[in-house]
Design a protein around this motif. Structure first.
Motif, PDB file in Angstrom:
ATOM      1  N   SER A   1       0.830  -1.218   0.000  1.00 24.72           N
ATOM      2  CA  SER A   1       0.000   0.000   0.000  1.00 24.72           C
ATOM      3  C   SER A   1       0.860   1.262   0.000  1.00 24.72           C
ATOM      4  O   SER A   1       0.399   2.317  -0.406  1.00 24.72           O
TER       5      SER A   1
ATOM      6  N   GLU B   1       2.218  -5.648   6.469  1.00 28.81           N
ATOM      7  CA  GLU B   1       1.492  -6.220   5.335  1.00 28.81           C
ATOM      8  C   GLU B   1       2.067  -7.561   4.903  1.00 28.81           C
ATOM      9  O   GLU B   1       3.099  -8.019   5.414  1.00 28.81           O
TER      10      GLU B   1
ATOM     11  N   CYS C   1      -3.319  -4.196  10.711  1.00 30.38           N
ATOM     12  CA  CYS C   1      -3.309  -2.749  10.936  1.00 30.38           C
ATOM     13  C   CYS C   1      -2.487  -2.419  12.192  1.00 30.38           C
ATOM     14  O   CYS C   1      -2.365  -3.243  13.109  1.00 30.38           O
ATOM     15  N   ALA C   2      -1.992  -1.207  12.222  1.00 31.36           N
ATOM     16  CA  ALA C   2      -1.161  -0.740  13.342  1.00 31.36           C
ATOM     17  C   ALA C   2      -1.896  -0.833  14.685  1.00 31.36           C
ATOM     18  O   ALA C   2      -1.291  -1.193  15.704  1.00 31.36           O
TER      19      ALA C   2
ATOM     20  N   ILE D   1      -6.395  10.039  10.072  1.00 30.66           N
ATOM     21  CA  ILE D   1      -6.471   8.581   9.945  1.00 30.66           C
ATOM     22  C   ILE D   1      -7.685   8.110  10.749  1.00 30.66           C
ATOM     23  O   ILE D   1      -7.986   8.647  11.814  1.00 30.66           O
ATOM     24  N   SER D   2      -8.367   7.104  10.223  1.00 26.28           N
ATOM     25  CA  SER D   2      -9.567   6.614  10.898  1.00 26.28           C
ATOM     26  C   SER D   2      -9.546   5.095  10.856  1.00 26.28           C
ATOM     27  O   SER D   2      -9.383   4.513   9.780  1.00 26.28           O
ATOM     28  N   PRO D   3      -9.656   4.414  12.009  1.00 26.15           N
ATOM     29  CA  PRO D   3      -9.498   2.960  12.055  1.00 26.15           C
ATOM     30  C   PRO D   3     -10.540   2.227  11.209  1.00 26.15           C
ATOM     31  O   PRO D   3     -11.688   2.664  11.107  1.00 26.15           O
ATOM     32  N   CYS D   4     -10.117   1.095  10.638  1.00 25.52           N
ATOM     33  CA  CYS D   4     -11.025   0.281   9.817  1.00 25.52           C
ATOM     34  C   CYS D   4     -12.035  -0.426  10.717  1.00 25.52           C
ATOM     35  O   CYS D   4     -11.913  -0.444  11.946  1.00 25.52           O
TER      36      CYS D   4
END
Ligand code: THU
Length: 136
Positions: free
Chosen positions: A25, A47, A56-57, A88-91
């Motif tokens: 990404s 990844e 994800c982090a 940034i917005s978490p998935c």
């Protein structure tokens, strides 16, 4: 949480991005969790060539914190940083995990590339989160 700890947590979330493994990404994310005792636990996105295996982090940081023996009650904040124009917005997957592993009243600090900060509570990130205890 104390202002000094908050600033340290945000700084670590920004700095840890250098460890992001994101060749696919090319989008680096850093997360840092602050504990009641002042400790900080970080994570980055990691990844895989098999794309869905990537982490994800936020979940890497939470997994690391729990692996070190920290519990939900120890957590007082999380900062998430990315080199993005917007915050940034978490998935969705991270929101589910955050709702279970962090106190719902924990403040999450979302950063953009200018290191501006937007605050949101875990509770607000995922209304009606799946809760096995409530569902059985
Ligand atoms: N990603 C995170 O680590 N955290 C987020 O909040 C959003 C997305 C990662 C997943 C993937 O490695 C890359 O960012 C691009 O989606």
């Amino acid at each position: 949480m104390k202002a000094e700890l908050k600033e340290k947590m945000i700084r670590e979330a920004v700095l840890v991005k250098v460890n992001s493994y994101s060749p696919y990404s090319k989008f680096r994310v850093g997360a840092c969790i602050a504990m009641k005792n002042g400790d900080l636990v970080t994570g980055t996105n990691v990844e895989s060539a098999s794309y869905p295996c990537g982490m994800c982090a936020e979940r890497v940081a939470l997994g690391s914190a729990y692996s070190k023996g920290y519990k939900k009650e120890d957590i007082v904040g999380m900062a998430i940083s990315a080199d993005s124009k917007g915050f940034i917005s978490p998935c969705g997957m991270c929101r589910q995990v955050m709702s279970e592993l962090m106190p719902l009243n924990t403040t999450v600090y979302l950063l953009n590339s200018k290191q501006e900060v937007k605050e949101v509570k875990v509770r607000a990130l995922l209304p009606l989160a799946f809760d096995l205890k409530e569902s059985k």
